[in-house]
Design a protein around this motif. Structure first.
Motif, PDB file in Angstrom:
ATOM      1  N   TYR A  83       0.837  -1.191   0.000  1.00 18.81           N
ATOM      2  CA  TYR A  83       0.000   0.000   0.000  1.00 18.81           C
ATOM      3  C   TYR A  83       0.874   1.244   0.000  1.00 18.81           C
ATOM      4  O   TYR A  83       2.027   1.212   0.431  1.00 18.81           O
ATOM      5  CB  TYR A  83      -0.973   0.012   1.194  1.00 18.81           C
ATOM      6  CG  TYR A  83      -0.343   0.278   2.537  1.00 18.81           C
ATOM      7  CD1 TYR A  83      -0.268   1.579   3.044  1.00 18.81           C
ATOM      8  CD2 TYR A  83       0.164  -0.752   3.328  1.00 18.81           C
ATOM      9  CE1 TYR A  83       0.301   1.837   4.284  1.00 18.81           C
ATOM     10  CE2 TYR A  83       0.716  -0.511   4.562  1.00 18.81           C
ATOM     11  CZ  TYR A  83       0.786   0.787   5.042  1.00 18.81           C
ATOM     12  OH  TYR A  83       1.351   1.049   6.254  1.00 18.81           O
ATOM     13  N   SER A  85       0.274   5.934  -0.394  1.00 14.87           N
ATOM     14  CA  SER A  85      -0.693   7.015  -0.486  1.00 14.87           C
ATOM     15  C   SER A  85      -0.378   7.923  -1.661  1.00 14.87           C
ATOM     16  O   SER A  85       0.750   7.959  -2.161  1.00 14.87           O
ATOM     17  CB  SER A  85      -0.705   7.841   0.809  1.00 14.87           C
ATOM     18  OG  SER A  85       0.530   8.514   0.986  1.00 14.87           O
ATOM     19  N   HIS A  86      -1.404   8.624  -2.093  1.00 14.60           N
ATOM     20  CA  HIS A  86      -1.289   9.716  -3.061  1.00 14.60           C
ATOM     21  C   HIS A  86      -1.862  10.949  -2.345  1.00 14.60           C
ATOM     22  O   HIS A  86      -3.078  11.153  -2.360  1.00 14.60           O
ATOM     23  CB  HIS A  86      -2.080   9.425  -4.333  1.00 14.60           C
ATOM     24  CG  HIS A  86      -1.432   8.449  -5.256  1.00 14.60           C
ATOM     25  ND1 HIS A  86      -2.071   7.963  -6.367  1.00 14.60           N
ATOM     26  CD2 HIS A  86      -0.208   7.860  -5.244  1.00 14.60           C
ATOM     27  CE1 HIS A  86      -1.274   7.125  -7.010  1.00 14.60           C
ATOM     28  NE2 HIS A  86      -0.137   7.033  -6.330  1.00 14.60           N
ATOM     29  N   THR A  91      -6.785   7.550  -6.742  1.00 12.33           N
ATOM     30  CA  THR A  91      -6.545   6.218  -6.188  1.00 12.33           C
ATOM     31  C   THR A  91      -6.037   5.226  -7.222  1.00 12.33           C
ATOM     32  O   THR A  91      -5.779   4.084  -6.886  1.00 12.33           O
ATOM     33  CB  THR A  91      -7.830   5.637  -5.572  1.00 12.33           C
ATOM     34  OG1 THR A  91      -8.813   5.553  -6.589  1.00 12.33           O
ATOM     35  CG2 THR A  91      -8.302   6.448  -4.402  1.00 12.33           C
ATOM     36  N   HIS A  92      -5.890   5.653  -8.469  1.00 12.00           N
ATOM     37  CA  HIS A  92      -5.375   4.690  -9.457  1.00 12.00           C
ATOM     38  C   HIS A  92      -3.864   4.810  -9.567  1.00 12.00           C
ATOM     39  O   HIS A  92      -3.283   5.857  -9.285  1.00 12.00           O
ATOM     40  CB  HIS A  92      -6.077   4.847 -10.809  1.00 12.00           C
ATOM     41  CG  HIS A  92      -5.886   6.171 -11.461  1.00 12.00           C
ATOM     42  ND1 HIS A  92      -4.741   6.509 -12.115  1.00 12.00           N
ATOM     43  CD2 HIS A  92      -6.709   7.238 -11.554  1.00 12.00           C
ATOM     44  CE1 HIS A  92      -4.844   7.733 -12.593  1.00 12.00           C
ATOM     45  NE2 HIS A  92      -6.032   8.197 -12.259  1.00 12.00           N
ATOM     46  N   ILE A 110      -4.051   1.913  -2.770  1.00  8.18           N
ATOM     47  CA  ILE A 110      -3.666   3.319  -2.800  1.00  8.18           C
ATOM     48  C   ILE A 110      -4.696   4.122  -2.015  1.00  8.18           C
ATOM     49  O   ILE A 110      -5.900   4.013  -2.259  1.00  8.18           O
ATOM     50  CB  ILE A 110      -3.569   3.845  -4.244  1.00  8.18           C
ATOM     51  CG1 ILE A 110      -2.529   3.042  -5.025  1.00  8.18           C
ATOM     52  CG2 ILE A 110      -3.219   5.341  -4.244  1.00  8.18           C
ATOM     53  CD1 ILE A 110      -2.480   3.355  -6.500  1.00  8.18           C
ATOM     54  N   CYS A 111      -4.205   4.921  -1.079  1.00  9.45           N
ATOM     55  CA  CYS A 111      -5.062   5.803  -0.295  1.00  9.45           C
ATOM     56  C   CYS A 111      -4.881   7.223  -0.818  1.00  9.45           C
ATOM     57  O   CYS A 111      -3.800   7.791  -0.726  1.00  9.45           O
ATOM     58  CB  CYS A 111      -4.681   5.730   1.183  1.00  9.45           C
ATOM     59  SG  CYS A 111      -5.689   6.799   2.235  1.00  9.45           S
ATOM     60  N   ALA A 112      -5.946   7.773  -1.380  1.00  6.88           N
ATOM     61  CA  ALA A 112      -5.925   9.146  -1.883  1.00  6.88           C
ATOM     62  C   ALA A 112      -6.451  10.084  -0.812  1.00  6.88           C
ATOM     63  O   ALA A 112      -7.464   9.793  -0.171  1.00  6.88           O
ATOM     64  CB  ALA A 112      -6.761   9.259  -3.147  1.00  6.88           C
ATOM     65  N   VAL A 119      -9.826   4.733  -0.365  1.00  9.85           N
ATOM     66  CA  VAL A 119      -8.875   3.646  -0.572  1.00  9.85           C
ATOM     67  C   VAL A 119      -9.336   2.816  -1.758  1.00  9.85           C
ATOM     68  O   VAL A 119     -10.467   2.325  -1.778  1.00  9.85           O
ATOM     69  CB  VAL A 119      -8.755   2.775   0.699  1.00  9.85           C
ATOM     70  CG1 VAL A 119      -7.871   1.570   0.446  1.00  9.85           C
ATOM     71  CG2 VAL A 119      -8.218   3.599   1.863  1.00  9.85           C
ATOM     72  N   GLY A 120      -8.475   2.696  -2.754  1.00 10.87           N
ATOM     73  CA  GLY A 120      -8.747   1.860  -3.910  1.00 10.87           C
ATOM     74  C   GLY A 120      -7.699   0.766  -4.000  1.00 10.87           C
ATOM     75  O   GLY A 120      -6.634   0.864  -3.391  1.00 10.87           O
ATOM     76  N   SER A 121      -7.980  -0.281  -4.765  1.00 10.49           N
ATOM     77  CA  SER A 121      -7.030  -1.379  -4.883  1.00 10.49           C
ATOM     78  C   SER A 121      -6.972  -1.884  -6.312  1.00 10.49           C
ATOM     79  O   SER A 121      -7.974  -1.894  -7.030  1.00 10.49           O
ATOM     80  CB  SER A 121      -7.407  -2.523  -3.944  1.00 10.49           C
ATOM     81  OG  SER A 121      -6.394  -3.513  -3.952  1.00 10.49           O
TER      82      SER A 121
END
Length: 142
Positions: A83, A85-86, A91-92, A110-112, A119-121
């Protein structure tokens, strides 16, 4: 599909907020899902971001990554993915994220923080820098 415990989801978000303007990173551990089964993340293992430009990149030192993986395996868990962060982005995965992915069929969460935390995956399929978005579910503690 990837399932995060509430504690894991919260830890990723709090870790991201704690990083300020720099990207944060770590390793996800639990039960690796294969053949259509979801991966279940029960633990996060925080890592130091050693990238030269941590505001726009993340990099886990290879020695630290090796140590974290050994610890995860010693704890009887699987490496589910990674994981980061951005702080100001989506989140992409970025082009750099895709180019640096090295664990085929593992999740990259990825946590934007641009606005409300999200949170996207994505699962990296290992060919042509291709990521496939996966559904993220958050499991309430039982």
């Amino acid at each position: 599909m990837i399932e995060l415990s509430r504690a894991v989801y919260d830890d990723i978000v709090y870790h991201a907020y704690g990083g300020g303007e720099a990207e944060i990173c770590g390793v996800l551990a639990g039960t690796y899902g294969d053949d259509g089964e979801p991966s279940v993340v029960t633990d996060t293992y925080r890592a130091e971001n050693v990238a030269e430009t941590p505001q726009i990149r993340y990099l886990i030192d290879p020695e630290e990554q090796f140590e974290l993986i050994e610890t995860i395996e010693d704890d009887g868990l699987d490496v589910v993915g990674f994981y980061h962060s951005h702080p100001t982005g989506p989140t992409h995965p970025s082009e750099t994220d895709a180019a640096r992915a090295t664990w085929p069929d593992h999740s990259y969460v990825i946590c934007a923080l641009d606005g409300y935390p999200f949170v996207g995956s994505w699962r990296w399929r290992g060919d042509d820098d291709e990521f496939e978005q996966e559904t993220v579910s958050v499991r309430s503690e039982r």
